[in-house]
Structure formats: structure tokens, C-alpha cells
Design an enzyme around this catalytic site. Sequence first.
Site, PDB file in Angstrom:
ATOM      1  N   ASP A 144       0.859  -1.183   0.000  1.00 23.64           N
ATOM      2  CA  ASP A 144       0.000   0.000   0.000  1.00 23.64           C
ATOM      3  C   ASP A 144       0.897   1.236   0.000  1.00 23.64           C
ATOM      4  O   ASP A 144       1.787   1.357   0.859  1.00 23.64           O
ATOM      5  CB  ASP A 144      -0.909   0.027   1.225  1.00 23.64           C
ATOM      6  CG  ASP A 144      -2.023  -1.009   1.155  1.00 23.64           C
ATOM      7  OD1 ASP A 144      -2.093  -1.724   0.137  1.00 23.64           O
ATOM      8  OD2 ASP A 144      -2.813  -1.097   2.111  1.00 23.64           O
ATOM      9  N   ASP A 193     -15.385  -3.687  -1.403  1.00 20.07           N
ATOM     10  CA  ASP A 193     -14.946  -3.418  -0.035  1.00 20.07           C
ATOM     11  C   ASP A 193     -16.177  -3.295   0.853  1.00 20.07           C
ATOM     12  O   ASP A 193     -16.980  -2.357   0.702  1.00 20.07           O
ATOM     13  CB  ASP A 193     -14.127  -2.128   0.005  1.00 20.07           C
ATOM     14  CG  ASP A 193     -12.935  -2.174  -0.944  1.00 20.07           C
ATOM     15  OD1 ASP A 193     -12.291  -3.234  -0.999  1.00 20.07           O
ATOM     16  OD2 ASP A 193     -12.667  -1.173  -1.634  1.00 20.07           O
TER      17      ASP A 193
END
Length: 236
Positions: free
Chosen positions: A8, A129
Site C-alpha cells: 500500500d 470493499d
Amino acid sequence: MIIFPAIDLKDGKCVRLYQGNFNKISTFNNSPYNQALKFKKKGFTNLHLVDLDGALKGKSKNKKIISKIINKTNLKVQLGGGIRTLQQISFWIDSGVSTVVVGTMAVQNEMLLKKACSLFPGKIAVAIDLRNDFLAIKGWVKQTKIKFFNFFRKIENYGIKHIIYTDINRDGTKAGVNINKLKKIINKTNIPIVVSGGVSSISDIKILSKINNLAGVIIGKAIYDGSINLDQLKKL
């Protein structure tokens, strides 16, 4: 089942969030490129990259480092985070990205998603998500009232490469994957599923590897804090 070690990106660094909370962020490597190279040297062939700056702002500030990782590691890079236009998708595919992951764009503009799948067959994945069964978008900051199965029924025939399913409440927690919910999702979809969020140990990976029709797993925090050894992981 493909294993995707994850990077990330935030402000040019390799970080991890806790349950998607940008106020609970930890930096694990100041050089995402060196981290990607480490995965490469360990024998991994796939990499999951998320541009958190792009996810928040819809515009990337990490293009140089992402391009460096793509061009100098030869890893199959799956990239998401703030990719919301056909121009952005085209740019990254032309830059060598193996799979472009869209989330906010897919939820807010289903017809644009359909067009992207048509223009770039086999290249588009969708990030699903979920926070308490409802979709979250824009770097998980914006919560919607859209349920996954209602959304899925609209997009299931678009030609999506795979869905990346993340249980936000488990992301970064190492609490383990919610296996029952994962199986429910797999059984109700015809699109391959890649799971993310909560993986804590080699035992978790072994359990996931026995689930029929699970296409892959993304692993982040457990790698960085040493809970999962890369050499052991590679053997799987």
C-alpha cells in the site's frame, strides 16, 4: 490459488492501515521498490499494489514509484487506488500493469465499468470493499447503503476478470478471514474471487487453499510484522 503480497502506497512509502482508517497508519518500508524487489527475490510472481493517495484524491502522486516497480521487477502487478476513468485505465495498461482494479468507478458508474471490460478484456478487476455488508468507496472513507449481492447482480455478466473482496472490519487486524461469509460469496457468484483482509498466519493460508473456486488471497500486515514468513509462504 494465487498469493498476492501487498504494498500500500502513501506519500511514496510502503504503509498499512488498520481497518481502512487513515488515522491508524504504520510505515513499514520507506522504499516500496525495495519491498517489491524483496518479494521478487523470494520467488513471488504477483504483486498487489494500492495507491492510497489516488484512492483518497482520485489522482496519483505515486506514478514514478509504481512505474519503477512495474518496469524493473517484471512482477505481474495488480494495481488499484483512484483509477476512475478510461484514460487512467488505458495509461496503466499501456504502462505494463497486468490487472487494473476499480472500485469507486465501478460502484458509481456501472456503464463505464461495462465499457472498460469491453475495451480491456481480461484486464479489469473490481474491488468489493464491505463494511457490515455494505459497500464502501473512495478509499473506504465513504460508506454507501449498497449491498454486495444487489450490486453483483448488475455487473455479473460484464466480463470482469475477478472480484477482490475485502472485509474492512478485518483488514489489518489479523483476526482471520470470515470463512463462512467468504464461502457464501463464492457460492453466489460466477466471477472468480480474490480475498483480502484479516489473514494472520500460514494456517489461514492453508485453510483458504482448500476452498473450492477461490482464485487468490492478498496478504499485507501479517507479512510486514513477521507473523507470516515469506519462505514458508512461497512453499505454498
